[in-house]
Write a protein that holds these residues in place. Sequence first.
Motif, PDB file in Angstrom:
ATOM      1  N   GLU A 165       0.826  -1.204   0.000  1.00 14.24           N
ATOM      2  CA  GLU A 165       0.000   0.000   0.000  1.00 14.24           C
ATOM      3  C   GLU A 165       0.861   1.255   0.000  1.00 14.24           C
ATOM      4  O   GLU A 165       0.579   2.227  -0.703  1.00 14.24           O
ATOM      5  CB  GLU A 165      -0.928  -0.019   1.215  1.00 14.24           C
ATOM      6  N   GLU A 166       1.962   1.248   0.799  1.00 15.83           N
ATOM      7  CA  GLU A 166       2.872   2.388   0.824  1.00 15.83           C
ATOM      8  C   GLU A 166       3.559   2.584  -0.513  1.00 15.83           C
ATOM      9  O   GLU A 166       3.738   3.715  -0.990  1.00 15.83           O
ATOM     10  CB  GLU A 166       3.908   2.191   1.933  1.00 15.83           C
ATOM     11  N   SER A 167       3.951   1.476  -1.164  1.00 15.65           N
ATOM     12  CA  SER A 167       4.594   1.578  -2.470  1.00 15.65           C
ATOM     13  C   SER A 167       3.656   2.197  -3.497  1.00 15.65           C
ATOM     14  O   SER A 167       4.053   3.062  -4.290  1.00 15.65           O
ATOM     15  CB  SER A 167       5.042   0.191  -2.939  1.00 15.65           C
ATOM     16  N   VAL A 168       2.418   1.775  -3.471  1.00 15.69           N
ATOM     17  CA  VAL A 168       1.437   2.347  -4.394  1.00 15.69           C
ATOM     18  C   VAL A 168       1.244   3.818  -4.114  1.00 15.69           C
ATOM     19  O   VAL A 168       1.150   4.651  -5.015  1.00 15.69           O
ATOM     20  CB  VAL A 168       0.107   1.581  -4.282  1.00 15.69           C
ATOM     21  N   GLY A 169       1.200   4.201  -2.826  1.00 17.00           N
ATOM     22  CA  GLY A 169       1.043   5.608  -2.476  1.00 17.00           C
ATOM     23  C   GLY A 169       2.219   6.449  -2.930  1.00 17.00           C
ATOM     24  O   GLY A 169       2.039   7.560  -3.452  1.00 17.00           O
ATOM     25  N   ASN A 170       3.434   5.958  -2.759  1.00 14.15           N
ATOM     26  CA  ASN A 170       4.625   6.698  -3.199  1.00 14.15           C
ATOM     27  C   ASN A 170       4.639   6.867  -4.709  1.00 14.15           C
ATOM     28  O   ASN A 170       4.983   7.933  -5.230  1.00 14.15           O
ATOM     29  CB  ASN A 170       5.889   5.974  -2.730  1.00 14.15           C
ATOM     30  N   LEU A 171       4.282   5.803  -5.426  1.00 15.00           N
ATOM     31  CA  LEU A 171       4.256   5.876  -6.880  1.00 15.00           C
ATOM     32  C   LEU A 171       3.227   6.897  -7.347  1.00 15.00           C
ATOM     33  O   LEU A 171       3.480   7.678  -8.264  1.00 15.00           O
ATOM     34  CB  LEU A 171       3.942   4.489  -7.461  1.00 15.00           C
ATOM     35  N   LYS A 172       2.099   6.926  -6.695  1.00 14.66           N
ATOM     36  CA  LYS A 172       1.053   7.894  -7.051  1.00 14.66           C
ATOM     37  C   LYS A 172       1.513   9.321  -6.806  1.00 14.66           C
ATOM     38  O   LYS A 172       1.283  10.219  -7.612  1.00 14.66           O
ATOM     39  CB  LYS A 172      -0.213   7.591  -6.246  1.00 14.66           C
ATOM     40  N   ALA A 173       2.214   9.526  -5.679  1.00 14.09           N
ATOM     41  CA  ALA A 173       2.705  10.866  -5.355  1.00 14.09           C
ATOM     42  C   ALA A 173       3.738  11.330  -6.377  1.00 14.09           C
ATOM     43  O   ALA A 173       3.762  12.490  -6.787  1.00 14.09           O
ATOM     44  CB  ALA A 173       3.295  10.865  -3.950  1.00 14.09           C
TER      45      ALA A 173
END
Length: 207
Positions: A165-173
């Motif tokens: 979930e954190e990886s997806v959030g970082n990629l989105k940012a």
Amino acid sequence: MDAPNQDINLNSPNKGLPGNMTDVPVNTPASGDGVGVLSEAETEELRSELAKVEDEIATLRQVLVAKEKHASDIKRKLGLTPFTELKQNLSKSWQDVQASNAYKGASEKVEDLNKTITQSEVYKKTQATLSTAGSKTSSAISSVGSALSKTLGEIKESPTFKSFEESVGNLKAKVIGNESNNKDGYHTPTASSPTTEEKLSQDNAPF
């Protein structure tokens, strides 16, 4: 002593009868159809009566045709079609059937049979078995749903899921940041490059 010879007329209506009954008269019809001979006056009277009866029958037929036509006109004005009449006739026939003694007797027999079946031990046991099976099925479905909900909750709380979930959030940012930078660089001119007005002022400056 020999019996005396007797002459027998084979065409006589008294043939084969003893000698003492030969004088008894035998009634024979006057004609082949059993109807007596009518006088001329009686014949004429019957013919006249027959003609009157036939005229009355023809008149009644004409009246019947006129009445049927009048009834058809009234039905047409009332909007009664043959299909409507058929429905009414069927409904009346069904009401007559329901009011008949045969239908009432059959209905009573069906009700008695239904009571006998529902009050039997076999029916009660079958109904209880089906009710128990339904309750067990509902409980099993509820248990499966609870287990799935619990499993999904555990998956969300696991470190692997959180890291993903954190990886997806970082990629989105990062994607959103890059798009923002590209938009700013396109609309905002850099400080080192002179504007058009500055170039014109430099060209018109005195030597």
